[in-house]
Design a protein around this motif. Structure first.
Motif, PDB file in Angstrom:
ATOM      1  N   ILE A 113      -3.313 -10.469   4.858  1.00 22.53           N
ATOM      2  CA  ILE A 113      -4.346  -9.865   4.033  1.00 22.53           C
ATOM      3  C   ILE A 113      -4.827 -10.866   2.986  1.00 22.53           C
ATOM      4  CG2 ILE A 113      -4.812  -8.039   2.322  1.00 22.53           C
ATOM      5  CD1 ILE A 113      -4.545  -6.934   5.111  1.00 22.53           C
ATOM      6  N   ASP A 114      -6.144 -10.893   2.756  1.00 22.70           N
ATOM      7  CA  ASP A 114      -6.704 -11.676   1.664  1.00 22.70           C
ATOM      8  C   ASP A 114      -6.427 -10.924   0.366  1.00 22.70           C
ATOM      9  OD1 ASP A 114      -8.234 -12.975  -0.233  1.00 22.70           O
ATOM     10  OD2 ASP A 114     -10.038 -13.101   1.004  1.00 22.70           O
TER      11      ASP A 114
ATOM     12  N   ASP B 202       1.279 -11.091   3.409  1.00 19.67           N
ATOM     13  CA  ASP B 202       1.570 -10.289   4.595  1.00 19.67           C
ATOM     14  C   ASP B 202       1.947  -8.875   4.167  1.00 19.67           C
ATOM     15  OD1 ASP B 202       1.574 -12.168   7.082  1.00 19.67           O
ATOM     16  OD2 ASP B 202       2.563 -13.314   5.488  1.00 19.67           O
ATOM     17  N   ASP B 203       1.158  -7.909   4.623  1.00 17.12           N
ATOM     18  CA  ASP B 203       1.377  -6.506   4.288  1.00 17.12           C
ATOM     19  C   ASP B 203       1.935  -5.758   5.478  1.00 17.12           C
ATOM     20  OD1 ASP B 203       0.194  -7.150   1.904  1.00 17.12           O
ATOM     21  OD2 ASP B 203      -1.374  -5.611   2.011  1.00 17.12           O
TER      22      ASP B 203
ATOM     23  N   THR C 144       1.107 -10.490  13.700  1.00 16.64           N
ATOM     24  CA  THR C 144       1.217  -9.103  13.256  1.00 16.64           C
ATOM     25  C   THR C 144       2.499  -8.418  13.719  1.00 16.64           C
ATOM     26  OG1 THR C 144       0.010  -8.276  15.198  1.00 16.64           O
ATOM     27  CG2 THR C 144      -1.289  -8.856  13.255  1.00 16.64           C
TER      28      THR C 144
ATOM     29  N   ARG D  73       0.863  -1.178   0.000  1.00 17.38           N
ATOM     30  CA  ARG D  73       0.000   0.000   0.000  1.00 17.38           C
ATOM     31  C   ARG D  73       0.902   1.231   0.000  1.00 17.38           C
ATOM     32  NH1 ARG D  73      -3.235  -0.917   5.272  1.00 17.38           N
ATOM     33  NH2 ARG D  73      -3.058  -3.059   4.516  1.00 17.38           N
TER      34      ARG D  73
ATOM     35  N   GLY E 287      -8.473  -7.779  -0.370  1.00 18.48           N
ATOM     36  CA  GLY E 287      -7.790  -6.705   0.325  1.00 18.48           C
ATOM     37  C   GLY E 287      -8.190  -6.594   1.784  1.00 18.48           C
ATOM     38  N   ASP E 288      -9.031  -7.509   2.263  1.00 19.19           N
ATOM     39  CA  ASP E 288      -9.504  -7.465   3.645  1.00 19.19           C
ATOM     40  C   ASP E 288      -8.528  -8.183   4.572  1.00 19.19           C
ATOM     41  OD1 ASP E 288     -11.794  -6.152   2.817  1.00 19.19           O
ATOM     42  OD2 ASP E 288     -12.946  -8.005   2.580  1.00 19.19           O
ATOM     43  N   ARG E 289      -8.592  -7.826   5.838  1.00 18.99           N
ATOM     44  CA  ARG E 289      -7.793  -8.496   6.863  1.00 18.99           C
ATOM     45  C   ARG E 289      -8.175  -9.963   6.925  1.00 18.99           C
ATOM     46  NH1 ARG E 289      -9.267  -8.498  12.132  1.00 18.99           N
ATOM     47  NH2 ARG E 289     -10.504  -6.596  11.889  1.00 18.99           N
TER      48      ARG E 289
END
Length: 310
Positions: free
Chosen positions: A165-166, A206-207, A139, A68, A170-172
């Motif tokens: 993240i999926d 993993d973002d 996390t 992002r 884009g969802d957690r």
């Protein structure tokens, strides 16, 4: 006290959640081939060692990166110094094809200068404990890294939060404390709709989502601004182990352990690592596979560089 308050306020704004003598030519051509093979294996081993030593993903998770836009903020620094640091980190991010925010954006990478890094880290943790809640699943880097962030004596310390993240939505993709099913009022985890089951690949990536970096100005005094900004760029854009032993590798991470012999900025190895991290396949199902992918990319990059004519 006022500067500490400003730091804490900015922390709130972030949200919760590296033979003299000539030799005779070899008697047999095969000896040259053996040497080449040996050198190749040595390079592969060095790169694998570097990647394993430097990387520190969240517990039980794969290597994370920024998927992002990043927004870099800096406080407690002179305006010109802060601007240079922010611009440098943003420029390195753009080189990795990561979008960097314009002035006025909400920081998700925060650089804080302090007279006492450990005291400031403890103050931030005590003021915003939810931002350092180690119960979050996959996390953060865990208890030892947290203790090092809070009480270590290093010139630069950092705490990073990443999130599974999926990639499809884009969802957690992980449950956090407080997640409730609105229909039942009971604790609930996100629902993941799997589009293609595989034993090798996953749609969960993993973002990196937040990073706070504290610079102890007295301990960091031996570094010049260019070196410091490049050091900060590396630890801001990758999950770096603060306790890594990189003394045998050519990396800016040696800046404070060997100031006299430290490089002028990001080294070729550092750049190769960052490029590999941001190009590798994040959807491999286990961390070892990801590390191998990054190490192979770094090895190819170093071999290509060595093959270029001087």
């Amino acid at each position: 006290m006022s500067s500490l308050s400003a730091v804490l306020a900015l922390t709130l704004a972030l949200g919760a959640v590296g033979a003299a003598s000539a030799q005779e030519p070899p008697a047999r051509p095969s000896a040259q081939l053996d040497d080449v093979v040996l050198e190749g294996r040595q390079l592969e081993a060095m790169v694998r060692g570097f990647v394993n030593e430097v990387s520190q993903p969240a517990n039980n998770r794969g290597l994370a990166r920024w998927n992002r836009p990043v927004c870099v903020g800096a406080v407690n620094l002179r305006n010109d110094v802060a601007r240079y640091v922010v611009d440098r980190i943003s420029d390195v991010a753009r080189e990795l094809e990561v979008e960097a925010g314009e002035p006025g954006c909400r920081p998700n990478i925060l650089i804080v200068a302090a007279d006492d890094g450990a005291a400031l880290a403890s103050a931030i943790v005590e003021d915003q404990p939810r931002n350092f809640d180690l119960r979050h699943n996959g996390t953060d880097a865990g208890t030892r890294a947290f203790r090092n962030f809070r009480t270590g004596d290093q010139p630069v310390r950092w705490w990073q939060i990443s999130m599974p993240i999926d990639a499809e939505t884009g969802d957690r993709a992980v449950r956090l404390p407080g997640d409730i099913d609105p229909r039942t009022g009971q604790p609930a985890a996100p629902t993941i709709h799997v589009f293609a089951a595989s034993r090798l690949r996953t749609q969960i990536r993993d973002d990196m989502i937040r990073s706070i970096i504290i610079v102890d100005v007295e301990r960091a005094a031996g570094a010049n601004l260019v070196q410091l900004a490049d050091y900060l760029a590396l630890v801001a854009l990758a999950q770096v182990d603060a306790e890594a032993d990189v003394s045998t590798f050519p990396t800016i991470l040696n800046l404070f352990d060997d100031p006299a012999g430290a490089p002028a900025g990001l080294t070729d190895w550092d750049r190769s690592y960052l490029r590999a991290l941001y190009e590798h396949d994040q959807f491999r199902i286990n961390r070892n596979s990801q590390v191998r992918s990054v190490a192979e990319a770094v090895t190819r990059d170093r071999r290509a560089a060595a093959a270029e004519p001087e």
